[in-house]
Design a protein around this motif. Structure first.
Motif, PDB file in Angstrom:
ATOM      1  N   ASN A  65       0.825  -1.200   0.000  1.00  0.00           N
ATOM      2  CA  ASN A  65       0.000   0.000   0.000  1.00  0.00           C
ATOM      3  C   ASN A  65       0.865   1.259   0.000  1.00  0.00           C
ATOM      4  O   ASN A  65       0.596   2.206  -0.737  1.00  0.00           O
ATOM      5  N   VAL A  66       1.912   1.266   0.801  1.00  0.00           N
ATOM      6  CA  VAL A  66       2.809   2.422   0.855  1.00  0.00           C
ATOM      7  C   VAL A  66       3.529   2.602  -0.483  1.00  0.00           C
ATOM      8  O   VAL A  66       3.653   3.729  -0.984  1.00  0.00           O
TER       9      VAL A  66
ATOM     10  N   ALA B 111      -3.175   5.146  -6.819  1.00  0.00           N
ATOM     11  CA  ALA B 111      -4.199   5.342  -5.787  1.00  0.00           C
ATOM     12  C   ALA B 111      -4.032   4.260  -4.727  1.00  0.00           C
ATOM     13  O   ALA B 111      -4.078   3.071  -5.030  1.00  0.00           O
ATOM     14  N   GLN B 112      -3.824   4.676  -3.493  1.00  0.00           N
ATOM     15  CA  GLN B 112      -3.704   3.714  -2.403  1.00  0.00           C
ATOM     16  C   GLN B 112      -5.028   2.985  -2.236  1.00  0.00           C
ATOM     17  O   GLN B 112      -6.091   3.557  -2.401  1.00  0.00           O
TER      18      GLN B 112
ATOM     19  N   GLY C 200      -7.033   3.819   3.150  1.00  0.00           N
ATOM     20  CA  GLY C 200      -6.904   5.187   3.636  1.00  0.00           C
ATOM     21  C   GLY C 200      -5.997   5.238   4.847  1.00  0.00           C
ATOM     22  O   GLY C 200      -5.354   4.248   5.219  1.00  0.00           O
ATOM     23  N   ASP C 201      -5.960   6.382   5.482  1.00  0.00           N
ATOM     24  CA  ASP C 201      -5.093   6.560   6.648  1.00  0.00           C
ATOM     25  C   ASP C 201      -5.483   5.640   7.797  1.00  0.00           C
ATOM     26  O   ASP C 201      -4.633   5.005   8.422  1.00  0.00           O
ATOM     27  N   VAL C 202      -6.777   5.558   8.074  1.00  0.00           N
ATOM     28  CA  VAL C 202      -7.238   4.725   9.193  1.00  0.00           C
ATOM     29  C   VAL C 202      -7.018   3.253   8.881  1.00  0.00           C
ATOM     30  O   VAL C 202      -6.555   2.480   9.730  1.00  0.00           O
ATOM     31  N   GLY C 203      -7.310   2.845   7.672  1.00  0.00           N
ATOM     32  CA  GLY C 203      -7.088   1.450   7.280  1.00  0.00           C
ATOM     33  C   GLY C 203      -5.631   1.069   7.352  1.00  0.00           C
ATOM     34  O   GLY C 203      -5.270  -0.038   7.784  1.00  0.00           O
ATOM     35  N   GLU C 204      -4.775   1.985   6.933  1.00  0.00           N
ATOM     36  CA  GLU C 204      -3.333   1.746   6.995  1.00  0.00           C
ATOM     37  C   GLU C 204      -2.857   1.611   8.440  1.00  0.00           C
ATOM     38  O   GLU C 204      -2.055   0.736   8.766  1.00  0.00           O
TER      39      GLU C 204
END
Length: 60
Positions: free
Chosen positions: A16-17, A25-26, A29-33
């Motif tokens: 993902n990173v 496009a990742q 999102g931030d929370v999922g990551e």
């Protein structure tokens, strides 16, 4: 089993990173990551604790 799970979760995090760093496009999102990295950390700790417990029981 926990170690394989931790490696898999961390590999998904790294993928993902890398996708985000390369301009794509990742898929998280931030929370999922954050939750994915937390899950990888927890499963890694569980794997280490289980391995230490197994070694301790083998010694006695």
């Amino acid at each position: 089993m926990f170690l394989i799970s931790a490696i898999t979760l961390f590999a998904v995090f790294v993928a993902n990173v890398l996708v985000g760093a390369l301009g794509g496009a990742q898929f998280l999102g931030d929370v999922g990551e954050m939750l994915l990295l937390f899950a990888a950390s927890v499963t890694f700790v569980l794997a280490i604790l289980r391995r230490e417990a197994a070694e301790k029981s083998d010694r006695s």
